[in-house]
Design a protein around this motif. Sequence first.
Motif, mmCIF file in Angstrom:
data_model
loop_
_atom_site.group_PDB
_atom_site.id
_atom_site.type_symbol
_atom_site.label_atom_id
_atom_site.label_comp_id
_atom_site.label_asym_id
_atom_site.label_seq_id
_atom_site.Cartn_x
_atom_site.Cartn_y
_atom_site.Cartn_z
ATOM 1 N N ARG A 394 28.838 58.317 -43.674
ATOM 2 C CA ARG A 394 30.062 57.936 -42.989
ATOM 3 C C ARG A 394 30.354 58.793 -41.773
ATOM 4 O O ARG A 394 31.503 58.927 -41.358
ATOM 5 N N SER A 395 29.291 59.434 -41.182
ATOM 6 C CA SER A 395 29.573 60.433 -40.152
ATOM 7 C C SER A 395 30.175 59.857 -38.869
ATOM 8 O O SER A 395 31.147 60.385 -38.363
ATOM 9 N N ASP A 397 31.567 56.688 -38.004
ATOM 10 C CA ASP A 397 31.993 55.322 -38.252
ATOM 11 C C ASP A 397 33.013 54.813 -37.243
ATOM 12 O O ASP A 397 33.934 55.524 -36.855
ATOM 13 N N TYR A 399 34.973 52.056 -37.912
ATOM 14 C CA TYR A 399 36.145 51.720 -38.729
ATOM 15 C C TYR A 399 36.219 52.648 -39.926
ATOM 16 O O TYR A 399 35.200 52.951 -40.552
ATOM 17 N N ARG A 400 37.429 53.117 -40.244
ATOM 18 C CA ARG A 400 37.601 53.999 -41.399
ATOM 19 C C ARG A 400 38.786 53.521 -42.241
ATOM 20 O O ARG A 400 39.796 53.052 -41.709
ATOM 21 N N LEU A 420 43.118 50.022 -41.947
ATOM 22 C CA LEU A 420 41.934 50.652 -41.354
ATOM 23 C C LEU A 420 42.269 51.215 -39.977
ATOM 24 O O LEU A 420 43.133 50.672 -39.280
ATOM 25 N N GLU A 425 41.135 53.824 -32.369
ATOM 26 C CA GLU A 425 42.052 54.732 -33.077
ATOM 27 C C GLU A 425 43.375 54.074 -33.463
ATOM 28 O O GLU A 425 44.304 54.745 -33.906
ATOM 29 N N HIS A 501 34.769 51.362 -49.288
ATOM 30 C CA HIS A 501 33.958 52.249 -48.442
ATOM 31 C C HIS A 501 32.580 51.662 -48.186
ATOM 32 O O HIS A 501 32.070 51.708 -47.064
ATOM 33 N N ILE A 504 32.832 48.749 -45.699
ATOM 34 C CA ILE A 504 33.147 49.230 -44.347
ATOM 35 C C ILE A 504 31.930 49.933 -43.749
ATOM 36 O O ILE A 504 31.603 49.778 -42.570
ATOM 37 N N ASN A 505 31.217 50.695 -44.582
ATOM 38 C CA ASN A 505 30.004 51.372 -44.139
ATOM 39 C C ASN A 505 28.975 50.361 -43.612
ATOM 40 O O ASN A 505 28.392 50.536 -42.534
ATOM 41 N N ASN A 508 30.199 48.870 -40.315
ATOM 42 C CA ASN A 508 30.017 49.799 -39.204
ATOM 43 C C ASN A 508 28.586 49.748 -38.686
ATOM 44 O O ASN A 508 28.337 49.816 -37.482
#
Lengths: 533, 533
Positions: A394-395, A397, A399-400, A420, A425, A501, A504-505, A508
């Motif tokens: 997840r370094s 990404d 979207y978080r 998200l 941002e 997660h 989303i991962n 991304n």
Amino acid sequence: MTGKGNEIRIFDTTLRDGEQSPGVSLSAAEKVEIARILARMGVDVIEAGFPAASRADRAAVERVAREVGSDGGRDVPTICALARATDADIDVAWDVVREAEHPRIHTFLAASDLHLEHKLRITRDEALERTAAAVARAKRYCDDVQFSPEDASRAEAGFLCQMVIAAVEAGATTINIPDTVGYRTPEEFGALIERIVGCLPSGQDIVVSVHCHNDLGVATANTLAGLRAGARQAEVTINGIGERAGNAALEEVVMTLRTRHAYYGLSTRIDAARIAHASRTVSHYTGMPVQPNKAIVGANAFAHESGIHQDGMLKHQGTYEIMRPESIGLADSSFVLGKHSGRHAFAEHVASLGYELDADRLEAAFRRFKELTGKKREVSDADVEAMIADLVQRSDDAYRLVDLQVVAGSPGLSTATARLVGPDEAERVYASVGTGPVDAIYRAIDSIVGVPNRLEEFRIHAVTEGIDAQGAVSVRISSADAPMRIGGYGTDADILIASAHAYINALNRLVEVRAARAERTGAGGGSTPAGKR
Amino acid sequence: MTGKGNEIRIFDTTLRDGEQSPGVSLSAAEKVEIARILARMGVDVIEAGFPAASRADRAAVERVAREVGSDGGRDVPTICALARATDADIDVAWDVVREAEHPRIHTFLAASDLHLEHKLRITRDEALERTAAAVARAKRYCDDVQFSPEDASRAEAGFLCQMVIAAVEAGATTINIPDTVGYRTPEEFGALIERIVGCLPSGQDIVVSVHCHNDLGVATANTLAGLRAGARQAEVTINGIGERAGNAALEEVVMTLRTRHAYYGLSTRIDAARIAHASRTVSHYTGMPVQPNKAIVGANAFAHESGIHQDGMLKHQGTYEIMRPESIGLADSSFVLGKHSGRHAFAEHVASLGYELDADRLEAAFRRFKELTGKKREVSDADVEAMIADLVQRSDDAYRLVDLQVVAGSPGLSTATARLVGPDEAERVYASVGTGPVDAIYRAIDSIVGVPNRLEEFRIHAVTEGIDAQGAVSVRISSADAPMRIGGYGTDADILIASAHAYINALNRLVEVRAARAERTGAGGGSTPAGKR
């Protein structure tokens, strides 16, 4: 570099053939982490990728060469890049491995008539010319050149020998014989290797290598038969992953040579006590689970179920056990961290597992570790590995996940609300219903990210035992914008959060693939209105 | 019955050695379902269990013998029961297989000095006497007697031959040579079988059998080496499950003999097109997942990922494929059921998959199928298999889920409310918090059922592809009241409901085990106040 006498070179292709497993796609950061573990384990040659395949592959091989292949130590592994027998492929392969202390170019060309006629549409003579030309070009860059006649095990033996000799005369130092489609029996493959060893020009220091696929379930036996017949390099992968049914498994080949040393008389440089850790890490990063009845590294490999076996084991360990679990690093008394473990103990333990984390990631890992100790009493190596895998993935990404709320149950509709942060941002919130909680969560996330895709695979397993175990979720998605399935991974004590997660991962990564594609084709990507092009 | 010449008998021990996989525990109903699939597939001998091990094993073997082994057809498989070389074991084995049309008793005794000295503490002479006595006793009941010298591959070869001759002289018709600890290489194992074949008295119709374990990853290769050396029966399991790293996989042995028929010249009676269905069913019932890179039956076994391979496949299928996916029953155009499929089409399709459901279960399956079509557009074979597995496993449950509500998400606590009907038909509701939704659900269920246990394993996978796929959940629990881990299984479009079903399923089995134990020991079970005993 070893490889003659009774010492077997271990050539690990987890990052190349293993990464070609359907659904697997490793980032550069993940490849570097896995390469570090392989290096620490004593792997002689790491095949880091196929640079001509994509820009991402090039970048990843380059990082492995620089960060793992040239750290100054004498025992640094050889870093190898795969190249078709073309100038362009070989040039780019050299370009990305040149910074390694011991670089290798591995070039290949089809040897079977089936492949020559139907795939390449060239004659045998043209194939011999291309072999010689490709090896010679690689040799201009690099002393260490490996050549593979693809589909060797279905090639006509006389022609195969001609091709091998052409490669050696042009400068190849390793000749790798692949059973590309996993077709051969151990007896046949052993005889083939004997023949290849016999047709090599004498007096030269050529290593014969074997590369076996597992389509019929005999890849390990074929590899061992090849080594008995004189091969001195084995191409393998962790957990036996790879194209289709995969490759011979490193752990099976290494542990058979070790357990049956009196029979084979061959040894490797592998520190077997690192096998369990390597297996778990590769499984996390690739999302490829290891079945419980997998030899050596399966969860049941050292478990004894029946009363007769348990009784026998109590009387004498040898009755039903030919290897000790400790020999592959499955310690009964594995160091367990708890609530009161401090930053220093945590950092030391992480380093002892083979990770090299920078200060930021170490701090992030420690924060997650403290959170986890609030949820479960004991944190094991497997927990730490899963956490770090999650962090590495997840370094960077786009979207978080900020917040997630789920209401579910029977009967009735499941509802999820996800918040998200996007690449700009800005925070976005969306609520959605679904047939179940994961469906609801994924629909809410889809509404925010807005990249069309299809969920192809979804898996959860508990990282450790106990009701408070972390859940590790792997997903695969596909999209018209990506040439292959894209994987995602997430862990959390809450499987719904881990599921979010993981998805989303994967999204991304899909966003990255789309951006790279847009850049390459100049098409502007999906978000550019067609009228403006 | 075949088994001589070039025909190989397939002896399937999924229900015996496979069921000894750590964590696997099949009910009688599940064993019957699996046995039906094996019979329909053309398995020659089904080893249904080890009756002396427990009352449950006895009941299961008896049902398999009666319901699958004696349905009157000429092609009904032999049903075999395992027995140690003692009168009591052999008597009970006969008692439960006698109703089969073709019953077999399989008795065994250790042959290696390690096992004789440390486990049995008897001399070689005593072992020979016990071998002869056990086989003779079995022969009094039954013509078809199989004898296995346990740990044969580590026994002294001369003594092993003596033991084999003693068994044959006492009436054994099949001699099975097990590589009990998975120690041998293919060359060694082939040589051993050659020696055994050579020491058999001539003129008698004795079949030599092989039983190989996969500890070093070469079980399939060892089995094939044994067949080449003259063995005519292969002991195998679906998906290669079994003690520790498991046994040789039926699908690998069968498909290698088929794909490489020109090499081996051996054939089996197996209808290979039923392999995929058998593999999925065994995986559902045992909760043992199949890794994607498993040979033949792994999800990736027929998938081609790299660009080079895909390009080759488009030009000529043979370039990277030695078997067609259809040959094991992975049809591209598998019959897919939808919203508008009626009761009749559903029943016909279920029957074509090999299930024999009574009217009640068929009705229950159809109701679940209609529910599912409300949630997903297309229902595949894999969906139907998962649904039926779930129904078979939930037939006689003490506790049943009525309602479930879950509130979860980050940050904060997860809450679950569960309503269950108990064995007294009374409904109980309990709410609980947890570190995640599954934790909360399991705590709520625990409060209602009140049987102490520990969650050892938890796994979810999507049964099919797509965001609307069903989730299949497998759990394993352990308890001081049960000698082994107990498995549970559940499927639902909502993974939280599937998780609840799986856990309740495991608890129901634990309740049964406790009741059986209480009955056996007369201790009155956990619910009897100690003061009243």
